[in-house]
Design a protein around this motif. Sequence first.
Motif, PDB file in Angstrom:
ATOM      1  N   ARG A 241     -18.698 -11.265   0.959  1.00 22.01           N
ATOM      2  CA  ARG A 241     -17.559 -12.160   1.045  1.00 22.01           C
ATOM      3  C   ARG A 241     -16.821 -11.871   2.347  1.00 22.01           C
ATOM      4  NH1 ARG A 241     -16.552 -10.114  -4.264  1.00 22.01           N
ATOM      5  NH2 ARG A 241     -17.217 -11.553  -5.911  1.00 22.01           N
ATOM      6  N   LEU A 242     -16.449 -12.919   3.059  1.00 24.08           N
ATOM      7  CA  LEU A 242     -15.732 -12.783   4.324  1.00 24.08           C
ATOM      8  C   LEU A 242     -14.609 -13.797   4.349  1.00 24.08           C
ATOM      9  CD1 LEU A 242     -15.529 -11.580   7.215  1.00 24.08           C
ATOM     10  CD2 LEU A 242     -17.106 -13.377   7.947  1.00 24.08           C
ATOM     11  N   GLY A 243     -13.400 -13.353   4.675  1.00 22.36           N
ATOM     12  CA  GLY A 243     -12.269 -14.272   4.686  1.00 22.36           C
ATOM     13  C   GLY A 243     -11.276 -13.956   5.784  1.00 22.36           C
ATOM     14  N   VAL A 244     -10.597 -14.987   6.251  1.00 22.11           N
ATOM     15  CA  VAL A 244      -9.530 -14.872   7.234  1.00 22.11           C
ATOM     16  C   VAL A 244      -8.309 -15.594   6.663  1.00 22.11           C
ATOM     17  CG1 VAL A 244      -8.759 -15.385   9.577  1.00 22.11           C
ATOM     18  CG2 VAL A 244     -11.159 -14.800   9.153  1.00 22.11           C
ATOM     19  N   THR A 245      -7.162 -14.907   6.621  1.00 24.98           N
ATOM     20  CA  THR A 245      -5.961 -15.448   5.982  1.00 24.98           C
ATOM     21  C   THR A 245      -4.764 -15.305   6.913  1.00 24.98           C
ATOM     22  OG1 THR A 245      -6.802 -14.777   3.802  1.00 24.98           O
ATOM     23  CG2 THR A 245      -4.465 -15.344   3.956  1.00 24.98           C
ATOM     24  N   TRP A 246      -3.992 -16.377   7.011  1.00 26.62           N
ATOM     25  CA  TRP A 246      -2.695 -16.341   7.690  1.00 26.62           C
ATOM     26  C   TRP A 246      -1.619 -16.386   6.609  1.00 26.62           C
ATOM     27  CZ3 TRP A 246       0.278 -21.250   8.886  1.00 26.62           C
ATOM     28  CH2 TRP A 246       1.555 -20.939   9.392  1.00 26.62           C
ATOM     29  N   ARG A 247      -0.723 -15.434   6.635  1.00 24.23           N
ATOM     30  CA  ARG A 247       0.351 -15.351   5.654  1.00 24.23           C
ATOM     31  C   ARG A 247       1.689 -15.284   6.376  1.00 24.23           C
ATOM     32  NH1 ARG A 247       1.176 -10.919   0.750  1.00 24.23           N
ATOM     33  NH2 ARG A 247       3.450 -10.832   0.853  1.00 24.23           N
ATOM     34  N   ARG A 248       2.639 -16.036   5.869  1.00 23.33           N
ATOM     35  CA  ARG A 248       3.995 -16.001   6.409  1.00 23.33           C
ATOM     36  C   ARG A 248       4.970 -15.683   5.281  1.00 23.33           C
ATOM     37  NH1 ARG A 248       7.074 -17.107  10.689  1.00 23.33           N
ATOM     38  NH2 ARG A 248       9.212 -17.825  10.338  1.00 23.33           N
ATOM     39  N   ASP A 249       5.753 -14.620   5.464  1.00 24.61           N
ATOM     40  CA  ASP A 249       6.792 -14.236   4.523  1.00 24.61           C
ATOM     41  C   ASP A 249       8.141 -14.659   5.090  1.00 24.61           C
ATOM     42  OD1 ASP A 249       5.475 -12.467   2.328  1.00 24.61           O
ATOM     43  OD2 ASP A 249       4.603 -11.744   4.197  1.00 24.61           O
ATOM     44  N   TYR A 250       8.913 -15.356   4.253  1.00 28.72           N
ATOM     45  CA  TYR A 250      10.217 -15.850   4.690  1.00 28.72           C
ATOM     46  C   TYR A 250      11.347 -14.908   4.297  1.00 28.72           C
ATOM     47  CZ  TYR A 250       7.768 -20.243   5.520  1.00 28.72           C
ATOM     48  OH  TYR A 250       6.900 -21.199   5.985  1.00 28.72           O
ATOM     49  N   GLU A 251      11.106 -14.004   3.366  1.00 27.21           N
ATOM     50  CA  GLU A 251      12.121 -13.078   2.909  1.00 27.21           C
ATOM     51  C   GLU A 251      11.628 -11.648   3.082  1.00 27.21           C
ATOM     52  OE1 GLU A 251      13.082 -13.900  -1.104  1.00 27.21           O
ATOM     53  OE2 GLU A 251      13.919 -15.890  -0.703  1.00 27.21           O
ATOM     54  N   ARG A 252      12.561 -10.745   3.220  1.00 29.27           N
ATOM     55  CA  ARG A 252      12.238  -9.332   3.279  1.00 29.27           C
ATOM     56  C   ARG A 252      12.503  -8.719   1.912  1.00 29.27           C
ATOM     57  NH1 ARG A 252      14.311  -4.775   7.654  1.00 29.27           N
ATOM     58  NH2 ARG A 252      13.202  -3.003   6.686  1.00 29.27           N
ATOM     59  N   GLN A 253      11.463  -8.162   1.304  1.00 22.63           N
ATOM     60  CA  GLN A 253      11.563  -7.560  -0.016  1.00 22.63           C
ATOM     61  C   GLN A 253      10.880  -6.197   0.011  1.00 22.63           C
ATOM     62  OE1 GLN A 253       9.861 -10.307  -2.788  1.00 22.63           O
ATOM     63  NE2 GLN A 253      11.515 -11.782  -2.599  1.00 22.63           N
ATOM     64  N   GLY A 254      11.658  -5.130  -0.138  1.00 17.37           N
ATOM     65  CA  GLY A 254      11.083  -3.792  -0.116  1.00 17.37           C
ATOM     66  C   GLY A 254      10.440  -3.498   1.227  1.00 17.37           C
ATOM     67  N   ASP A 255       9.147  -3.169   1.198  1.00 16.32           N
ATOM     68  CA  ASP A 255       8.413  -2.867   2.428  1.00 16.32           C
ATOM     69  C   ASP A 255       7.871  -4.114   3.106  1.00 16.32           C
ATOM     70  OD1 ASP A 255       8.872  -0.193   1.972  1.00 16.32           O
ATOM     71  OD2 ASP A 255       7.006   0.104   0.860  1.00 16.32           O
ATOM     72  N   VAL A 256       8.007  -5.271   2.483  1.00 15.09           N
ATOM     73  CA  VAL A 256       7.481  -6.515   3.047  1.00 15.09           C
ATOM     74  C   VAL A 256       8.507  -7.101   4.002  1.00 15.09           C
ATOM     75  CG1 VAL A 256       6.614  -8.822   2.546  1.00 15.09           C
ATOM     76  CG2 VAL A 256       6.124  -6.929   0.974  1.00 15.09           C
ATOM     77  N   LEU A 263      -4.884 -11.405   7.919  1.00 18.83           N
ATOM     78  CA  LEU A 263      -5.739 -10.519   7.146  1.00 18.83           C
ATOM     79  C   LEU A 263      -7.198 -10.924   7.315  1.00 18.83           C
ATOM     80  CD1 LEU A 263      -6.176  -8.296   4.959  1.00 18.83           C
ATOM     81  CD2 LEU A 263      -5.906 -10.112   3.257  1.00 18.83           C
ATOM     82  N   LEU A 264      -8.013  -9.958   7.677  1.00 22.12           N
ATOM     83  CA  LEU A 264      -9.458 -10.136   7.735  1.00 22.12           C
ATOM     84  C   LEU A 264     -10.073  -9.286   6.637  1.00 22.12           C
ATOM     85  CD1 LEU A 264     -12.057 -11.171   9.114  1.00 22.12           C
ATOM     86  CD2 LEU A 264     -11.952  -9.143  10.588  1.00 22.12           C
ATOM     87  N   SER A 265     -10.759  -9.911   5.687  1.00 22.04           N
ATOM     88  CA  SER A 265     -11.334  -9.196   4.547  1.00 22.04           C
ATOM     89  C   SER A 265     -12.849  -9.324   4.558  1.00 22.04           C
ATOM     90  CB  SER A 265     -10.777  -9.750   3.234  1.00 22.04           C
ATOM     91  OG  SER A 265     -11.096 -11.117   3.091  1.00 22.04           O
ATOM     92  N   LEU A 266     -13.505  -8.215   4.221  1.00 26.23           N
ATOM     93  CA  LEU A 266     -14.950  -8.156   4.153  1.00 26.23           C
ATOM     94  C   LEU A 266     -15.351  -7.285   2.979  1.00 26.23           C
ATOM     95  CD1 LEU A 266     -17.839  -8.587   5.304  1.00 26.23           C
ATOM     96  CD2 LEU A 266     -17.443  -6.565   6.745  1.00 26.23           C
ATOM     97  N   SER A 267     -16.163  -7.804   2.094  1.00 26.65           N
ATOM     98  CA  SER A 267     -16.651  -7.021   0.947  1.00 26.65           C
ATOM     99  C   SER A 267     -18.126  -7.331   0.732  1.00 26.65           C
ATOM    100  CB  SER A 267     -15.853  -7.345  -0.322  1.00 26.65           C
ATOM    101  OG  SER A 267     -15.983  -8.709  -0.658  1.00 26.65           O
ATOM    102  N   PHE A 268     -18.859  -6.272   0.404  1.00 29.32           N
ATOM    103  CA  PHE A 268     -20.281  -6.395   0.128  1.00 29.32           C
ATOM    104  C   PHE A 268     -20.502  -6.399  -1.391  1.00 29.32           C
ATOM    105  CE2 PHE A 268     -19.955  -4.456   4.306  1.00 29.32           C
ATOM    106  CZ  PHE A 268     -20.830  -5.238   5.037  1.00 29.32           C
ATOM    107  N   LYS A 269     -21.300  -7.341  -1.851  1.00 25.92           N
ATOM    108  CA  LYS A 269     -21.522  -7.521  -3.269  1.00 25.92           C
ATOM    109  C   LYS A 269     -22.779  -6.801  -3.745  1.00 25.92           C
ATOM    110  CE  LYS A 269     -21.035 -11.853  -4.506  1.00 25.92           C
ATOM    111  NZ  LYS A 269     -21.167 -13.337  -4.483  1.00 25.92           N
ATOM    112  N   ASN A 270     -22.729  -6.409  -5.010  1.00 26.87           N
ATOM    113  CA  ASN A 270     -23.907  -5.833  -5.697  1.00 26.87           C
ATOM    114  C   ASN A 270     -24.331  -4.487  -5.150  1.00 26.87           C
ATOM    115  OD1 ASN A 270     -24.064  -8.297  -7.148  1.00 26.87           O
ATOM    116  ND2 ASN A 270     -25.217  -9.213  -5.459  1.00 26.87           N
ATOM    117  N   LEU A 271     -23.435  -3.786  -4.452  1.00 24.69           N
ATOM    118  CA  LEU A 271     -23.783  -2.453  -3.994  1.00 24.69           C
ATOM    119  C   LEU A 271     -23.821  -1.477  -5.172  1.00 24.69           C
ATOM    120  CD1 LEU A 271     -21.718  -2.076  -0.703  1.00 24.69           C
ATOM    121  CD2 LEU A 271     -24.150  -2.546  -0.956  1.00 24.69           C
ATOM    122  N   GLY A 272     -24.828  -0.625  -5.218  1.00 25.11           N
ATOM    123  CA  GLY A 272     -24.937   0.366  -6.265  1.00 25.11           C
ATOM    124  C   GLY A 272     -25.659  -0.106  -7.495  1.00 25.11           C
TER     125      GLY A 272
END
Length: 273
Positions: A241-256, A263-272
């Motif tokens: 799985r490969l994904g590219v995400t743009w996220r915009r936060d309008y409020e500041r909450q805690g550490d956000v 965000l660039l995400s990469l995960s390999f399926k069926n490993l193991g």
Amino acid sequence: SRAMGAVALDVRWPFIGEFAGGTQRFTPRVAFIAAPRTRNFAIPNEDSRAVDLTWSNLFAINRFPGYDRFEDASRIVYGFDWSLALPGVAINTNVGQSYRLDRRSGLFPDGTGLTGRLSDIVGRTEVRYRDLISLVHRYRLDKENLAIRRNEVDATIGSRDTYALLGYLRLNRDIGGTLEDLQDREEVRAAGRVAINRYWSAFGSITIDLTDRAEDPLSLSDGFDPIRHRLGVAYEDDCLRLGVTWRRDYERQGDVRSGNSFLLSLSFKNLGR
């Protein structure tokens, strides 16, 4: 140091039969949980502040989300599950409540649904039509006057690959300033995913704050403020799985922090396997 322990017994007894041309199942459920007194207030509370009674944690041994607080009261938890399966339609309902066997108080702030010996009533109902439409309702009713303290609805239309989701949440808990993480809130959210072809898809979501000062005097919202949105594309095949995400936060909450993030995400399926 601190030691925490509990003993639990959970019993379910399903009854299954025909009803309205389909199959229904009624399952009473009773649990007994015994726990000795714990030195809860010997350490500061940092990871157990967002405590809130819901159906998902009603039968949990510890209904605090973290480890800084442990529910050290013996209690009985009871409820039932009911489901009906018809051609193309499925209905599932869960309702429950708990009763504390001792008179220990002060562990749960007012408004969390767990303050007294008798808890609030929580439940969840899901209605599905084939694999195209799903409607889920989650709620919490005040044990004193049956006022709705939590009202959450999610509606999903579409298939697994292409769908649209609309959600609404209103929290009317009146918890106060003891736990600033649990203010009253009202919001709507929308999300969706569109399959471009066999492997590629586009997705997005948005959350809007509807809270005003009448619901939460500490709220800075004017009744219609965006909280965050996401837009992205994803690729998925039998291996990864490969994904590219743009996220915009309008409020500041805690550490956000407010602003844009990618965000660039990469995960390999069926490993193991």
